[in-house]
Design a protein around this motif. Structure first.
Motif, short mmCIF file in Angstrom:
data_model
loop_
_atom_site.label_atom_id
_atom_site.label_comp_id
_atom_site.label_asym_id
_atom_site.label_seq_id
_atom_site.Cartn_x
_atom_site.Cartn_y
_atom_site.Cartn_z
N PHE A 18 0.82 -1.21 0.00
CA PHE A 18 0.00 0.00 0.00
C PHE A 18 0.85 1.26 0.00
N ALA A 19 0.47 2.18 -0.86
CA ALA A 19 0.99 3.55 -0.83
C ALA A 19 -0.22 4.46 -0.82
N ALA A 20 -0.12 5.59 -0.15
CA ALA A 20 -1.28 6.47 0.01
C ALA A 20 -1.88 6.88 -1.33
N ILE A 21 -1.04 7.06 -2.36
CA ILE A 21 -1.56 7.49 -3.66
C ILE A 21 -2.42 6.41 -4.30
N ASN A 22 -2.26 5.15 -3.86
CA ASN A 22 -3.06 4.07 -4.45
C ASN A 22 -4.56 4.28 -4.23
N ASP A 23 -4.92 4.94 -3.14
CA ASP A 23 -6.32 5.25 -2.88
C ASP A 23 -6.93 6.15 -3.96
N TYR A 24 -6.07 6.84 -4.68
CA TYR A 24 -6.51 7.82 -5.67
C TYR A 24 -5.97 7.48 -7.06
N THR A 25 -5.68 6.20 -7.27
CA THR A 25 -5.12 5.74 -8.54
C THR A 25 -5.91 4.55 -9.06
N VAL A 26 -6.27 4.61 -10.33
CA VAL A 26 -6.86 3.46 -11.00
C VAL A 26 -6.03 3.16 -12.23
N ARG A 27 -5.72 1.88 -12.42
CA ARG A 27 -4.97 1.49 -13.62
C ARG A 27 -5.90 1.41 -14.81
N LEU A 28 -5.37 1.80 -15.96
CA LEU A 28 -6.13 1.70 -17.21
C LEU A 28 -5.26 1.02 -18.25
N PHE A 29 -5.74 -0.14 -18.72
CA PHE A 29 -4.98 -0.97 -19.65
C PHE A 29 -5.45 -0.71 -21.08
N GLY A 30 -4.49 -0.42 -21.96
CA GLY A 30 -4.80 -0.17 -23.36
C GLY A 30 -3.88 -0.96 -24.26
N ALA A 31 -4.46 -1.76 -25.15
CA ALA A 31 -3.70 -2.65 -26.02
C ALA A 31 -2.96 -1.88 -27.10
N SER A 32 -1.80 -2.38 -27.48
CA SER A 32 -1.06 -1.79 -28.59
C SER A 32 -1.73 -2.12 -29.91
N ILE A 33 -1.22 -1.54 -30.97
CA ILE A 33 -1.79 -1.76 -32.29
C ILE A 33 -1.55 -3.19 -32.77
N PHE A 34 -0.68 -3.93 -32.10
CA PHE A 34 -0.36 -5.29 -32.51
C PHE A 34 -1.29 -6.35 -31.92
N TYR A 35 -2.14 -5.96 -30.94
CA TYR A 35 -3.00 -6.95 -30.28
C TYR A 35 -4.36 -6.35 -30.00
N PRO A 36 -5.45 -7.07 -30.24
CA PRO A 36 -5.46 -8.34 -30.96
C PRO A 36 -5.26 -8.12 -32.45
N ASN A 37 -5.29 -9.18 -33.22
CA ASN A 37 -4.98 -9.07 -34.64
C ASN A 37 -6.21 -8.57 -35.41
N ALA A 38 -6.61 -7.31 -35.10
CA ALA A 38 -7.78 -6.73 -35.76
C ALA A 38 -7.39 -5.89 -36.96
N SER A 39 -6.10 -5.66 -37.18
CA SER A 39 -5.63 -4.92 -38.34
C SER A 39 -4.86 -5.87 -39.25
N THR A 40 -4.59 -5.45 -40.46
CA THR A 40 -3.88 -6.30 -41.42
C THR A 40 -2.40 -6.36 -41.09
N SER A 41 -1.74 -7.37 -41.61
CA SER A 41 -0.31 -7.49 -41.38
C SER A 41 0.45 -6.32 -41.97
N GLU A 42 -0.07 -5.77 -43.08
CA GLU A 42 0.57 -4.60 -43.69
C GLU A 42 0.48 -3.39 -42.76
N GLU A 43 -0.68 -3.20 -42.13
CA GLU A 43 -0.84 -2.10 -41.19
C GLU A 43 0.05 -2.28 -39.97
N GLN A 44 0.19 -3.51 -39.51
CA GLN A 44 1.03 -3.76 -38.36
C GLN A 44 2.50 -3.53 -38.70
#
Length: 507
Positions: free
Chosen positions: A262-288
């Protein structure tokens, strides 16, 4: 001809002394805690000197968008006591396993489904519809017999752009250590009654207020612990309907900032996960491949949605009481959630999760073993923390639904800022300038556009260039050294998430 903004680079960034956001001078103690993303106050927000070269004075340091009075009022109405009521009620159904009973009014996932539907219907406005998005799932992974899977979906249509949609999700099913044990207690207070509480409380407040310009959907999903069956069905339903989903806010395990370490700032922190352009494979191999060549692996639509959410939260820091820690990966290490179903349809989607997870209280059978309490129990949920997560979601999702759509067909030209092709190459091409183009005239909500940029090693946009109501601009910035985005701006100053420019031969 592209609008040209060409300013000479300076020796160093200019400290943001006179244009600080209001949160920089806030008396709120949490903003000065170790680990705060909002200090020191004399430095531009999101500016990391050790990762921010080259120096420049082009544009201005980015100042997060401030909330208007309507949004501040909405944020003030998020109620921790209502969140407690929701989480407590769901945890008391015994188990909410996807395969549990559906014909009881007091236990099992059917009771939870019916209660959520009743509550959301009671809170809906005349403009808001609440319905079940259901189907029969046959025998499959973690599904041992055919089962009805139902999402509870509240929708409010946009006044100006109803086909553009923003979706917030949280799953109401729960599990034990044995993912196929659908009879024994599985309270699932944090995972994920808290996410459902965020969804329900947001829906209640929005129903009281307003008419967003784009549509908003509030969905309590089922089947997440088995394989995100409900979210997948919802995403495919929206795809089949031809909806333009510009973002999914998924809330999963958002119950406390108090876990160890625990750190005090954790009470005021939320993690936000954002996928890179490489995952999932929703774009073409050329775009990647192109993304790899131009260093755009951290400029996916999901990550730009994450930047947007973090910026909106920073601008409304005093009202939301939370900072957003961007994590550039699709989810926790080798894990997943309902937002992946939206990513797989090619839409921006992110996941909110508390600052530190406690695995003694996640997917555990409730018990005391060797003096340690296990189980996802109600006493380990901090309802004030979950309310802050709800405010963070509401501030950013309402802001996006009140702003223009993201610009379309954004490109960066290969015709300017490259070495000579032959002896006749014009001198004006032989520069380090960068030229951008995008479509205009398609969105009546767009009054102008902004170019945002950052050094390649920085997580967040640091600078902005206002270019007006044009469809092309050339700036004296080297495309080799910085990352760019283009975003739309409404008449009231509300901004869309930024869009990564694709490489084009010319504008």
């Amino acid at each position: 001809m592209a609008k040209r903004i060409a300013l000479v680079a300076a020796i160093a960034f200019i400290p943001l002394a006179s244009t600080q956001s209001s949160y920089a001078n806030s008396s709120l103690s949490w903003q000065s805690l170790p680990g705060s993303l909002y200090t020191p106050p004399t430095t531009p927000w999101a500016y990391a000197p050790d990762a921010s070269w080259p120096p420049t004075t082009i544009g201005t340091p980015l100042e997060p968008q401030a909330p208007d009075d309507e949004l501040l009022q909405m944020l003030s109405e998020i109620d921790p006591n209502r969140i407690k009521h929701i989480v407590s009620t769901l945890a008391n159904f015994g188990t909410r396993h996807t395969l549990s009973t559906q014909n009881s009014s007091t236990s099992g996932i059917g009771a939870a489904r019916d209660w959520i539907l009743k509550e959301m219907t009671a809170q809906a406005s005349p403009d808001m519809t609440v319905e079940l998005n259901s189907y029969i799932q046959g025998v499959a992974e973690r599904i041992s017999f055919p089962v009805n899977i139902s999402n509870i979906v509240a929708s409010i249509p946009g006044t100006d752009d109803p086909n553009r949609v923003y979706v917030v999700t949280g799953h109401y099913d729960s599990r034990r250590l044995d993912v196929m044990d659908y009879t024994n207690p599985s309270p699932g207070a944090d995972d994920d009654a808290t996410g459902v509480a965020v969804v329900m409380e947001m829906a209640r407040v929005v129903a009281l207020h307003g008419k967003p310009k784009a549509s908003m959907i509030f969905a309590a999903t089922a089947g997440e612990e088995q394989a995100s069956y409900g979210a997948t069905h919802l995403a495919k339903t929206l795809k089949k309907e031809g909806r333009n989903v510009e973002g999914n806010w998924n809330n999963d395990i958002v119950g406390t900032g108090r876990n160890e370490p625990f750190a005090a700032i954790n009470d005021y922190t939320v993690r936000l996960f954002g996928a890179s352009i490489f995952y999932p494979n929703a774009s073409t191999s050329e775009e990647q491949t192109e993304a790899g060549l131009i260093g755009a692996w951290n400029d996916s639509p999901a990550q730009n949605l994450g930047r947007y959410i973090a910026e909106i939260a920073a601008g409304a820091a005093e009202a939301v009481g939370m900072q957003v820690a961007l994590i550039y990966r699709p989810d926790r290490f080798l894990r997943g959630g309902d937002h992946l179903s939206f990513l797989e349809e090619g839409w921006p989607a992110v996941r909110f999760t508390e600052a530190v997870e406690d695995f003694r209280h996640q997917h555990q059978d409730p018990r005391v073993q060797n003096g340690t309490q296990y189980g996802d129990l109600i006493q380990y949920v901090d309802f004030d923390y979950t309310a802050r997560v709800a405010r963070t979601n509401l501030a950013s999702m309402w802001s996006a639904a009140s702003a223009p759509a993201m610009p379309r067909n954004v490109s960066i030209s290969e015709a300017i800022g490259f070495p000579a092709a032959d002896r006749d190459t014009p001198l004006e091409v032989l520069s380090n300038e960068s030229q951008f183009c995008w479509n205009t005239g398609e969105d009546p909500l767009a009054a102008g556009y902004e170019l945002v940029y950052r050094a390649s090693g920085n997580l967040q946009w640091t600078h902005v260039v206002s270019v007006g109501d044009v469809g092309s601009v050339t700036v004296d910035l080297p495309k080799d050294d910085v990352q760019f985005g283009v975003r739309a701006v409404g008449k009231d100053g509300k901004k869309s998430p930024a869009v990564l420019p694709a490489v084009a031969g010319s504008c």
